[in-house]
Scaffold this motif. Sequence first.
Motif, PDB file in Angstrom:
ATOM      1  N   ALA A  89      -1.222  18.701 177.989  1.00 34.04           N
ATOM      2  CA  ALA A  89      -1.018  19.437 176.743  1.00 34.04           C
ATOM      3  C   ALA A  89      -0.267  18.581 175.720  1.00 34.04           C
ATOM      4  N   PHE A  90       0.740  17.847 176.208  1.00 31.73           N
ATOM      5  CA  PHE A  90       1.518  16.997 175.294  1.00 31.73           C
ATOM      6  C   PHE A  90       0.645  15.872 174.744  1.00 31.73           C
ATOM      7  N   ALA A  91      -0.169  15.254 175.604  1.00 32.78           N
ATOM      8  CA  ALA A  91      -1.054  14.182 175.164  1.00 32.78           C
ATOM      9  C   ALA A  91      -2.062  14.694 174.144  1.00 32.78           C
ATOM     10  N   MET A  92      -2.582  15.887 174.367  1.00 33.80           N
ATOM     11  CA  MET A  92      -3.548  16.476 173.435  1.00 33.80           C
ATOM     12  C   MET A  92      -2.889  16.744 172.083  1.00 33.80           C
ATOM     13  N   PHE A  93      -1.644  17.245 172.129  1.00 31.91           N
ATOM     14  CA  PHE A  93      -0.901  17.523 170.895  1.00 31.91           C
ATOM     15  C   PHE A  93      -0.675  16.235 170.109  1.00 31.91           C
ATOM     16  N   VAL A  94      -0.196  15.185 170.790  1.00 33.52           N
ATOM     17  CA  VAL A  94       0.083  13.910 170.132  1.00 33.52           C
ATOM     18  C   VAL A  94      -1.204  13.294 169.593  1.00 33.52           C
ATOM     19  N   HIS A  95      -2.267  13.333 170.394  1.00 34.79           N
ATOM     20  CA  HIS A  95      -3.550  12.735 169.999  1.00 34.79           C
ATOM     21  C   HIS A  95      -4.075  13.385 168.718  1.00 34.79           C
ATOM     22  N   GLU A  96      -3.981  14.707 168.644  1.00 34.68           N
ATOM     23  CA  GLU A  96      -4.495  15.423 167.466  1.00 34.68           C
ATOM     24  C   GLU A  96      -3.619  15.181 166.238  1.00 34.68           C
ATOM     25  N   LYS A  97      -2.308  15.418 166.376  1.00 35.66           N
ATOM     26  CA  LYS A  97      -1.416  15.277 165.216  1.00 35.66           C
ATOM     27  C   LYS A  97      -1.360  13.839 164.720  1.00 35.66           C
ATOM     28  N   LEU A  98      -1.455  12.896 165.644  1.00 35.84           N
ATOM     29  CA  LEU A  98      -1.453  11.487 165.259  1.00 35.84           C
ATOM     30  C   LEU A  98      -2.680  11.163 164.406  1.00 35.84           C
ATOM     31  N   THR A  99      -3.785  11.836 164.687  1.00 32.17           N
ATOM     32  CA  THR A  99      -5.007  11.633 163.897  1.00 32.17           C
ATOM     33  C   THR A  99      -4.775  11.977 162.439  1.00 32.17           C
ATOM     34  N   TYR A 100      -4.098  13.090 162.183  1.00 30.50           N
ATOM     35  CA  TYR A 100      -3.827  13.497 160.801  1.00 30.50           C
ATOM     36  C   TYR A 100      -2.924  12.477 160.102  1.00 30.50           C
ATOM     37  N   ILE A 101      -1.898  12.013 160.818  1.00 31.53           N
ATOM     38  CA  ILE A 101      -0.957  11.054 160.234  1.00 31.53           C
ATOM     39  C   ILE A 101      -1.660   9.737 159.914  1.00 31.53           C
ATOM     40  N   VAL A 102      -2.429   9.232 160.881  1.00 33.54           N
ATOM     41  CA  VAL A 102      -3.102   7.947 160.688  1.00 33.54           C
ATOM     42  C   VAL A 102      -4.173   8.062 159.613  1.00 33.54           C
ATOM     43  N   LEU A 103      -4.885   9.176 159.579  1.00 33.72           N
ATOM     44  CA  LEU A 103      -5.918   9.357 158.559  1.00 33.72           C
ATOM     45  C   LEU A 103      -5.304   9.331 157.169  1.00 33.72           C
ATOM     46  N   ALA A 104      -4.159   9.988 157.006  1.00 37.04           N
ATOM     47  CA  ALA A 104      -3.462   9.961 155.715  1.00 37.04           C
ATOM     48  C   ALA A 104      -3.050   8.533 155.361  1.00 37.04           C
ATOM     49  N   SER A 105      -2.580   7.786 156.360  1.00 32.87           N
ATOM     50  CA  SER A 105      -2.161   6.404 156.101  1.00 32.87           C
ATOM     51  C   SER A 105      -3.361   5.520 155.748  1.00 32.87           C
ATOM     52  N   VAL A 106      -4.512   5.791 156.352  1.00 43.15           N
ATOM     53  CA  VAL A 106      -5.712   5.008 156.065  1.00 43.15           C
ATOM     54  C   VAL A 106      -6.152   5.226 154.618  1.00 43.15           C
ATOM     55  N   VAL A 107      -6.104   6.489 154.159  1.00 43.50           N
ATOM     56  CA  VAL A 107      -6.474   6.780 152.770  1.00 43.50           C
ATOM     57  C   VAL A 107      -5.512   6.071 151.816  1.00 43.50           C
ATOM     58  N   TRP A 108      -4.218   6.124 152.126  1.00 47.75           N
ATOM     59  CA  TRP A 108      -3.229   5.407 151.313  1.00 47.75           C
ATOM     60  C   TRP A 108      -3.518   3.909 151.315  1.00 47.75           C
ATOM     61  N   HIS A 109      -3.870   3.377 152.472  1.00 48.28           N
ATOM     62  CA  HIS A 109      -4.165   1.947 152.624  1.00 48.28           C
ATOM     63  C   HIS A 109      -5.402   1.564 151.810  1.00 48.28           C
ATOM     64  N   MET A 110      -6.381   2.463 151.759  1.00 49.28           N
ATOM     65  CA  MET A 110      -7.588   2.171 150.975  1.00 49.28           C
ATOM     66  C   MET A 110      -7.266   2.091 149.485  1.00 49.28           C
ATOM     67  N   TYR A 111      -6.386   2.980 149.004  1.00 50.21           N
ATOM     68  CA  TYR A 111      -5.980   2.910 147.601  1.00 50.21           C
ATOM     69  C   TYR A 111      -5.175   1.643 147.339  1.00 50.21           C
ATOM     70  N   GLN A 112      -4.351   1.258 148.325  1.00 48.05           N
ATOM     71  CA  GLN A 112      -3.556   0.048 148.193  1.00 48.05           C
ATOM     72  C   GLN A 112      -4.447  -1.192 148.120  1.00 48.05           C
ATOM     73  N   LYS A 113      -5.556  -1.150 148.860  1.00 47.18           N
ATOM     74  CA  LYS A 113      -6.489  -2.276 148.907  1.00 47.18           C
ATOM     75  C   LYS A 113      -7.776  -1.945 148.142  1.00 47.18           C
ATOM     76  N   ALA A 114      -7.635  -1.202 147.060  1.00 46.47           N
ATOM     77  CA  ALA A 114      -8.811  -0.729 146.325  1.00 46.47           C
ATOM     78  C   ALA A 114      -9.681  -1.870 145.808  1.00 46.47           C
ATOM     79  N   HIS A 115      -9.100  -3.053 145.646  1.00 45.10           N
ATOM     80  CA  HIS A 115      -9.890  -4.176 145.148  1.00 45.10           C
ATOM     81  C   HIS A 115     -11.031  -4.539 146.104  1.00 45.10           C
TER      82      HIS A 115
END
Length: 250
Positions: free
Chosen positions: A111-137
Amino acid sequence: MLHWLLTLVFAVLTISGLAMVGARFGWVLNYDIATADFIHRVIAVPYVVLAFLALGQELARVLKDDSQLDLGWSIFGRHVYGLFTLLTTLLFIVTGIILWKSHHGNKAALAFAMFVHEKLTYIVLASVVWHMYQKAHALLWPKQQISGNLMTQRWFKVAIWFIASAFFFAVAVIMISIGGPDPSKQQVEAFMTGMMQAMKNSLMGIAAMDSGGQGGVVEMSVPLFTNLLVIAFILAAYLVWRSAKSNGSS
């Protein structure tokens, strides 16, 4: 090239993983949980291999005392986002292994692994979008094509646009699924039916077995996983050696 391969693989993992989160998200793949599970587990293999290739490459640079903090388009460079990517990637791999292996083990760990796996997806996805704007060139259309430079190739730019669109699609899926109304009875039933089909017809069912004819597949995955890691480190060492040799001769 490792950077973009890992990005593409993570985009597929994100969308297939979201489809299995719950009835709110099942519509992404039309509640075909068996297909989502199959894609997610199969694509996880190149994700691990590519991650350890990048890690081996970076470790080799550290051992060589390379003073350059970052390589162009590296994955685990010695900077804040590179370290963040390293930490989250390792967490994805560890929790993924627990989810694969612990169906009949420690339920709290599962249950803990499932919780971390899911919530981590949201965090990393947000960081990826930020990273894409940072590297928009990187998304700009090239004015001229230079031989040997992928970032100036038009077909490669189209591929990058496709990958970026996949991440924005994943963000839209989360916003619609969480911000929308609660799933209807039909949607819940469709999701549960999809889960039952996945237990019968996909790798999810094999992983959930205690023993028996197909249960050995789970045990076989452990040495296979280990062998893949060894191969990844060997390939990473070879890439670093080849790069050092070419730089030394130039």
